[in-house]
Scaffold this active site. Structure first.
Site, PDB file in Angstrom:
ATOM      1  N   CYS A   3      10.712 -93.559 -23.838  1.00  0.00           N
ATOM      2  CA  CYS A   3      10.802 -92.735 -22.634  1.00  0.00           C
ATOM      3  C   CYS A   3      11.046 -93.588 -21.396  1.00  0.00           C
ATOM      4  O   CYS A   3      11.588 -93.094 -20.402  1.00  0.00           O
ATOM      5  CB  CYS A   3       9.535 -91.908 -22.472  1.00  0.00           C
ATOM      6  SG  CYS A   3       8.013 -92.889 -22.436  1.00  0.00           S
ATOM      7  N   GLU A  33       2.895 -86.619 -20.748  1.00  0.00           N
ATOM      8  CA  GLU A  33       3.715 -87.823 -20.574  1.00  0.00           C
ATOM      9  C   GLU A  33       5.071 -87.487 -21.163  1.00  0.00           C
ATOM     10  O   GLU A  33       5.230 -87.394 -22.380  1.00  0.00           O
ATOM     11  CB  GLU A  33       3.055 -89.005 -21.292  1.00  0.00           C
ATOM     12  CG  GLU A  33       3.553 -90.349 -20.802  1.00  0.00           C
ATOM     13  CD  GLU A  33       4.730 -90.861 -21.607  1.00  0.00           C
ATOM     14  OE1 GLU A  33       5.879 -90.617 -21.171  1.00  0.00           O
ATOM     15  OE2 GLU A  33       4.514 -91.482 -22.646  1.00  0.00           O
ATOM     16  N   GLY A  42       8.977 -84.566 -25.160  1.00  0.00           N
ATOM     17  CA  GLY A  42      10.078 -84.115 -24.314  1.00  0.00           C
ATOM     18  C   GLY A  42       9.641 -83.201 -23.188  1.00  0.00           C
ATOM     19  O   GLY A  42       8.641 -82.480 -23.290  1.00  0.00           O
ATOM     20  N   GLU A 102      -2.711 -91.629 -17.936  1.00  0.00           N
ATOM     21  CA  GLU A 102      -3.345 -92.230 -19.102  1.00  0.00           C
ATOM     22  C   GLU A 102      -3.666 -93.686 -18.797  1.00  0.00           C
ATOM     23  O   GLU A 102      -3.164 -94.259 -17.849  1.00  0.00           O
ATOM     24  CB  GLU A 102      -2.425 -92.144 -20.325  1.00  0.00           C
ATOM     25  CG  GLU A 102      -2.213 -90.718 -20.828  1.00  0.00           C
ATOM     26  CD  GLU A 102      -1.487 -90.665 -22.144  1.00  0.00           C
ATOM     27  OE1 GLU A 102      -1.965 -89.967 -23.054  1.00  0.00           O
ATOM     28  OE2 GLU A 102      -0.435 -91.321 -22.274  1.00  0.00           O
ATOM     29  N   ASN A 140       8.028 -92.190 -31.681  1.00  0.00           N
ATOM     30  CA  ASN A 140       8.599 -93.496 -31.347  1.00  0.00           C
ATOM     31  C   ASN A 140       7.571 -94.628 -31.309  1.00  0.00           C
ATOM     32  O   ASN A 140       7.934 -95.792 -31.422  1.00  0.00           O
ATOM     33  CB  ASN A 140       9.374 -93.426 -30.028  1.00  0.00           C
ATOM     34  CG  ASN A 140       8.510 -93.005 -28.864  1.00  0.00           C
ATOM     35  OD1 ASN A 140       7.679 -92.119 -28.976  1.00  0.00           O
ATOM     36  ND2 ASN A 140       8.717 -93.640 -27.727  1.00  0.00           N
TER      37      ASN A 140
END
Length: 500
Positions: free
Chosen positions: A293, A259, A238, A471, A161
């Site tokens: 997300c 993540e 995911g 992060e 994405n």
């Protein structure tokens, strides 16, 4: 083969991937990148094999241990990161064009992702130059201090994405820390990652420090995670896959950064600036075609303004322009793949079968000009409770559910009643309420009167099933390093033991 003139950059290396400093034909299956707007093949090449994984990891470890890289001073390594960042910025238009062809995203968004990646390399360079170790307080006759050292080889597994931005958020700090990186880009959108490999090479990054291995996550990704010489894995994707990686990491006693998914609440209080909230809610769920997300997919609206706000939201959603990412007037571009579009449609159909009402959207566009693309209309659902499947599972598409609430206590309970805890948006004119609710919501990032705004200097993490580790930020580099403690005797005396 090249449906887009701007992707002719690939014609000179038609069937190559980057393996430990060598551009060569991959030993794996054929990978096809298709334009989501048309279904046409943009580029086809052979992906990585298990033999390529072995070569990339072994070559990466040798490159990381080479004194030519290992012994560079921080400012010297930072200069390399600056050069990569500069090249990314110089070629932002090319990167944008390639990523739009690969993912379907709007050119405005893909250009912003490219510039974000450039900024990430520069920030990590600056953070590296100013990173300090600690001399800890003495508790005896020794001088004590800490040092941070690289793991050696880091496996970075990125999503489709936002490829180049996600790549940079892993590669830049991992290289800054002194590691080699084996990047496993997404199977549906690998082209920008290969382009980034070319730019890193052009910037002078020593051979072997970056490999780019497109291929199946279940084969190449799994092999990287399980490889005994991979010292850390950083994964964005995911939650189901993240849990699998976590189990393998536990067996290896290996650190991971995960993540993962989200089902983020966006909250509209009655004292909010409703115009501002409306624009923010639209952007929070429908930008990136909902493939995010952090998408604000559960829209909680106070009962006092629910009817008015939802009416305005539906009308504004209906006016959003659906079209190709190359069209500057497009608001909602196609989804990344026809298969993914069908999965999103199936989730909406299931919600309707469970009692949801479609207020707008709910199907693919009927425009004949769009019939070959992976399009899905921006969709708003109502008529279900927070317990409905559509409110529990991540859709990863342009689908929002509106839910009324009456009290702050009720709102916090419902917002937190979900396995995910990635992000949240709060729209209110009361700063006390904003702070109170922001602290009560179980999420790694909370936006107040804004949404989906990021800074590489600000840490990003998920709570609960949304992730593990952090992060970005100054500590982003140290997350790719092991800490070591040093004790230096200052007394010159032998150890006071065993003497009688």
């Amino acid at each position: 083969m090249f449906a887009h003139p701007e992707t002719s950059v690939f014609s000179s290396w038609t069937d190559e991937i980057l393996v430990a400093g060598e551009w060569r034909r991959g030993g794996g299956d054929l990978v096809e990148s298709r334009d989501p707007a048309t279904g046409e093949v943009v580029h086809a090449f052979h992906g990585a094999s298990l033999e390529d994984v072995e070569a990339a990891v072994s070559g990466g470890l040798a490159a990381a241990r080479d004194p030519a890289w290992r012994d560079l001073l921080p400012h010297q390594r930072a200069a390399m990161l600056h050069r990569i960042g500069d090249l990314i910025e110089e070629r932002a238009d090319l990167i944008s064009a390639v990523q739009t062809a690969d993912t379907g995203k709007t050119r405005k968004e893909t250009r912003a992702l490219a510039l974000s990646a450039a900024g990430t390399f520069r920030y990590m360079a600056a953070a590296l130059e100013t990173m300090e170790e600690a001399v800890t307080p003495q508790r005896g006759g020794s001088l004590t201090m800490t040092a941070h050292e690289p793991y050696g080889v880091v496996a970075a597994i990125t999503p489709w994405n936002s490829p180049i931005a996600s790549d940079a958020q892993k590669i830049a700090p991992a290289l800054a820390a002194g590691n080699a990186v084996v990047l496993k880009p997404p199977g549906w959108a690998p082209l920008v990652s290969l382009l980034l490999g070319r730019m890193a090479e052009e910037a002078g990054l020593p051979a072997g420090l970056l490999s780019v291995l497109p291929g199946s996550g279940s084969v190449i990704g799994n092999a990287l995670v399980a490889h005994p010489k991979v010292g850390k894995v950083s994964f964005t994707g995911g939650t189901t896959t993240g849990r699998t990686i976590g189990r393998v990491a536990a067996d290896k006693v290996m650190p991971v950064t995960l993540e993962l998914g989200g089902k983020s609440p966006t909250i509209v209080f009655p004292d909010a600036d409703l115009d501002q909230a409306l624009a923010g809610v639209l952007f929070g769920i429908f930008s990136s075609s909902g493939q995010s997300c952090i998408a604000g997919s559960r829209v909680f609206v106070h009962a006092d303004v629910y009817d008015d706000f939802v009416d305005r939201l539906v009308e504004a959603t209906r006016k959003l322009r659906v079209g190709r990412g190359t069209d500057p007037d497009t608001d909602v571009a196609p989804l990344v793949h026809h298969r993914h579009r069908d999965e999103v449609a199936a989730m909406v159909d299931q919600a309707v079968s469970e009692g949801a009402t479609v207020l707008v959207g709910g199907h693919a566009p009927e425009d004949r000009e769009l019939e070959d693309g992976a399009y899905y209309l921006p969709t708003i659902l109502s008529g279900v409770t927070n317990e409905a499947t559509i409110c529990r599972d991540e859709v990863f598409g342009p689908v929002a559910v509106v839910l009324p609430f009456s009290s702050e206590e009720e709102l916090v309970t419902q917002a937190n009643d979900n396995e995910f805890g990635l992000a949240c948006g709060i729209w209110t004119g009361d700063y006390r309420r904003a702070y109170r609710v922001a602290r009560a919501i179980d999420a790694g990032t909370v936006w107040i009167n804004t949404y989906k705004q990021f800074s590489i200097s600000t840490p990003f993490s998920g709570h609960k099933a949304s992730g593990l580790g952090t992060e970005k930020g100054r500590e982003g580099i140290k997350s790719y390093m092991r800490q070591k403690s040093l004790y230096w005797d200052l007394t010159g005396e032998p150890m006071p033991w065993g003497r009688h």
